[in-house]
Design a protein around this motif. Structure first.
Motif, PDB file in Angstrom:
ATOM      1  N   ALA A  11      11.066  37.722 -31.862  1.00 42.30           N
ATOM      2  CA  ALA A  11      10.749  36.597 -30.981  1.00 42.30           C
ATOM      3  C   ALA A  11       9.380  36.015 -31.309  1.00 42.30           C
ATOM      4  O   ALA A  11       8.570  35.737 -30.428  1.00 42.30           O
ATOM      5  CB  ALA A  11      10.815  37.055 -29.519  1.00 42.30           C
ATOM      6  N   GLY A  12       9.123  35.827 -32.601  1.00 41.18           N
ATOM      7  CA  GLY A  12       7.873  35.182 -33.015  1.00 41.18           C
ATOM      8  C   GLY A  12       8.075  33.681 -33.127  1.00 41.18           C
ATOM      9  O   GLY A  12       8.929  33.097 -32.443  1.00 41.18           O
ATOM     10  N   SER A  13       7.301  33.052 -34.000  1.00 40.13           N
ATOM     11  CA  SER A  13       7.312  31.589 -34.103  1.00 40.13           C
ATOM     12  C   SER A  13       8.695  31.068 -34.483  1.00 40.13           C
ATOM     13  O   SER A  13       9.248  30.182 -33.820  1.00 40.13           O
ATOM     14  CB  SER A  13       6.309  31.132 -35.176  1.00 40.13           C
ATOM     15  OG  SER A  13       5.086  31.792 -35.010  1.00 40.13           O
ATOM     16  N   ILE A  14       9.255  31.614 -35.570  1.00 38.60           N
ATOM     17  CA  ILE A  14      10.539  31.095 -36.050  1.00 38.60           C
ATOM     18  C   ILE A  14      11.678  31.533 -35.124  1.00 38.60           C
ATOM     19  O   ILE A  14      12.583  30.756 -34.831  1.00 38.60           O
ATOM     20  CB  ILE A  14      10.774  31.568 -37.509  1.00 38.60           C
ATOM     21  CG1 ILE A  14       9.772  30.859 -38.436  1.00 38.60           C
ATOM     22  CG2 ILE A  14      12.197  31.334 -37.969  1.00 38.60           C
ATOM     23  CD1 ILE A  14       9.942  29.351 -38.543  1.00 38.60           C
ATOM     24  N   LEU A  51       7.371  22.937 -27.785  1.00 36.71           N
ATOM     25  CA  LEU A  51       6.512  21.750 -27.767  1.00 36.71           C
ATOM     26  C   LEU A  51       6.550  21.080 -29.135  1.00 36.71           C
ATOM     27  O   LEU A  51       6.324  21.736 -30.160  1.00 36.71           O
ATOM     28  CB  LEU A  51       5.069  22.130 -27.420  1.00 36.71           C
ATOM     29  CG  LEU A  51       4.895  22.822 -26.070  1.00 36.71           C
ATOM     30  CD1 LEU A  51       4.700  24.314 -26.260  1.00 36.71           C
ATOM     31  CD2 LEU A  51       3.733  22.224 -25.315  1.00 36.71           C
ATOM     32  N   THR A  52       6.864  19.800 -29.154  1.00 39.40           N
ATOM     33  CA  THR A  52       6.800  19.014 -30.386  1.00 39.40           C
ATOM     34  C   THR A  52       5.795  17.892 -30.136  1.00 39.40           C
ATOM     35  O   THR A  52       5.382  17.667 -28.983  1.00 39.40           O
ATOM     36  CB  THR A  52       8.176  18.409 -30.729  1.00 39.40           C
ATOM     37  OG1 THR A  52       8.488  17.412 -29.750  1.00 39.40           O
ATOM     38  CG2 THR A  52       9.268  19.465 -30.789  1.00 39.40           C
ATOM     39  N   LEU A 135       3.252  30.190 -32.339  1.00 36.20           N
ATOM     40  CA  LEU A 135       3.280  30.495 -30.910  1.00 36.20           C
ATOM     41  C   LEU A 135       1.899  30.216 -30.308  1.00 36.20           C
ATOM     42  O   LEU A 135       0.900  30.740 -30.798  1.00 36.20           O
ATOM     43  CB  LEU A 135       3.621  31.971 -30.668  1.00 36.20           C
ATOM     44  CG  LEU A 135       5.046  32.462 -30.928  1.00 36.20           C
ATOM     45  CD1 LEU A 135       5.187  33.920 -30.493  1.00 36.20           C
ATOM     46  CD2 LEU A 135       6.091  31.597 -30.237  1.00 36.20           C
ATOM     47  N   SER A 136       1.857  29.382 -29.266  1.00 36.25           N
ATOM     48  CA  SER A 136       0.583  29.181 -28.572  1.00 36.25           C
ATOM     49  C   SER A 136       0.450  30.184 -27.426  1.00 36.25           C
ATOM     50  O   SER A 136      -0.634  30.383 -26.877  1.00 36.25           O
ATOM     51  CB  SER A 136       0.458  27.747 -28.075  1.00 36.25           C
ATOM     52  OG  SER A 136       1.669  27.274 -27.570  1.00 36.25           O
ATOM     53  N   GLN A 143       6.132  23.233 -32.602  1.00 40.36           N
ATOM     54  CA  GLN A 143       6.702  22.824 -33.896  1.00 40.36           C
ATOM     55  C   GLN A 143       5.871  21.668 -34.421  1.00 40.36           C
ATOM     56  O   GLN A 143       5.750  20.617 -33.779  1.00 40.36           O
ATOM     57  CB  GLN A 143       8.166  22.395 -33.727  1.00 40.36           C
ATOM     58  CG  GLN A 143       8.853  22.094 -35.044  1.00 40.36           C
ATOM     59  CD  GLN A 143      10.283  21.612 -34.865  1.00 40.36           C
ATOM     60  OE1 GLN A 143      10.699  21.268 -33.757  1.00 40.36           O
ATOM     61  NE2 GLN A 143      11.036  21.585 -35.939  1.00 40.36           N
ATOM     62  N   ALA A 144       5.295  21.870 -35.627  1.00 37.21           N
ATOM     63  CA  ALA A 144       4.353  20.880 -36.156  1.00 37.21           C
ATOM     64  C   ALA A 144       5.060  19.588 -36.545  1.00 37.21           C
ATOM     65  O   ALA A 144       4.565  18.501 -36.292  1.00 37.21           O
ATOM     66  CB  ALA A 144       3.641  21.477 -37.358  1.00 37.21           C
ATOM     67  N   GLY A 145       6.210  19.671 -37.150  1.00 36.26           N
ATOM     68  CA  GLY A 145       6.912  18.464 -37.590  1.00 36.26           C
ATOM     69  C   GLY A 145       8.284  18.856 -38.068  1.00 36.26           C
ATOM     70  O   GLY A 145       8.629  20.029 -38.069  1.00 36.26           O
TER      71      GLY A 145
END
Ligand code: NAP
Length: 316
Positions: A11-14, A51-52, A135-136, A143-145
């Protein structure tokens, strides 16, 4: 059409990005946490935030642990770092259905092949992605882009009607099929092998490698050697310098994931990037002294480069 739930390991960033994207598609994915992490949550249905630059989306997702999975896993996406994917998969192995479809989203190479060799009866897929996410906060992913993810089968016996083709339609992430997937994995590995370790060694941002000085000399040597390995594998090699320079320019202000891990004293994925490249170069008879030197210097400065994976280390 499948009705089986998607399981996401890590359950990390990806993992959070894919879980949120599956929720957005109307699916109900389950996030598999380590047993110790899972025990920390009283509620087993948690809020997940995506968040995008354009919007914030909120979802509710079930979390599970290896000990609380009670039905066979038919579709699994492995979202750990490369060095953790073997042991993570081992922890859920008793729950894998006989013909479980497993998608591996690790950077680099070596971990996917070790898993394929250790699980010869499962349908193993691999992905290569240019998505950027971090993850913030726990379960809050930024998601950066919009990137691109290529997925394709690693096992030869896979049937085309099964698998992950439904991810290519009506999905907020841009996912395309690619068979064979190995070339896409190599293309990314080749670029990462030139940039990532070097940014960790010099503790610098990607753009700083183009300094017209010492760093760029190193970079050019790594590009030359990597191109020779690609050529020996029969893959396109001429455009590597342009690709590497392009990434350094476009992501000039970024800190590579390897540099970030090195700064925090965390294990890097370098044994699955430069380490894998060195292994392949050895068996092809290609000399890669700069890659050796880079790994030696990183080890000497205390950066955790790790050991490459083998099927026997999976213990499955
Ligand atoms: N982030 C990106 O933008 C990006 C883009 C392209 C590709 N990738 C690749 O995608 C992969 C995942 O990267 P990431 O950035 O998502 O890493 P990450 O944020 O570190 O997430 C990995 C997660 O896996 C968990 N994990 C490790 N072992 C586990 C186990 N046995 N059981 C359950 N969970 C386990 C970790 O938990 P602990 O913290 O408890 O260890 C962590 O939450 C890497 O190969 C990376 O190179 C990432």
């Amino acid at each position: 059409m499948h009705n089986d739930p998607w399981y996401i390991l890590g359950a990390g960033s990806i993992g959070c990005l894919w879980a949120a994207s599956l929720c957005h598609k109307g699916e109900s994915p389950r996030l598999i946490l380590r047993e110790s992490s899972y025990q920390q949550f009283d509620q087993k249905r948690i809020p997940l935030k995506l968040l995008t630059p354009e919007q914030t989306s909120r979802f509710a997702v079930d979390i599970v642990s290896p000990e609380t999975i009670h039905s066979p896993i038919n579709r699994l996406i492995v979202c750990t770092k490369a060095q953790d994917s073997l042991s993570a998969l081992n922890s859920v192995k008793p729950h894998l259905a006989d013909n479980c479809q497993i998608l591996l989203l690790q950077n680099g190479m070596g971990s996917q092949q070790a898993i394929r060799d250790a699980l010869p009866t499962q349908a193993i897929w691999a992905g290569s992605s240019t998505d950027g996410a971090y993850l913030s906060a726990p379960f809050e992913v930024r998601q950066a882009g919009q990137g691109q993810t290529w997925i394709g089968p690693l096992s030869s016996h896979q049937q085309s009607e099964q698998g992950f083709y439904d991810l290519c339609n009506n999905f907020r992430l841009k996912v395309s099929q690619c068979d064979p997937i190995e070339q896409k994995l190599w293309e990314k590995l080749a670029i990462n092998s030139c940039i990532n370790g070097l940014t960790a060694l010099f503790d610098c941002r990607n753009g700083e490698l183009l300094d017209n000085g010492e760093k760029q000399v190193w970079l050019d040597q790594l590009i030359t050697e990597t191109s020779e390995v690609l050529a020996a594998l029969g893959m396109p090699a001429n455009a590597l310098k342009e690709s590497v320079y392009g990434v350094c320019q476009i992501t000039a202000s970024n800190l590579s994931s390897t540099c970030q891990d090195a700064r925090k004293g965390r294990a890097t994925e370098l044994s699955f990037i430069n380490g894998f490249l060195i292994q392949q170069a050895n068996s092809l008879g290609v000399t890669v002294n700069s890659h050796h030197q880079l790994m030696d210097q990183l080890n000497a400065t205390g950066v955790k480069t790790g050991q490459p994976a083998t099927a026997s280390s999976l213990c499955i």
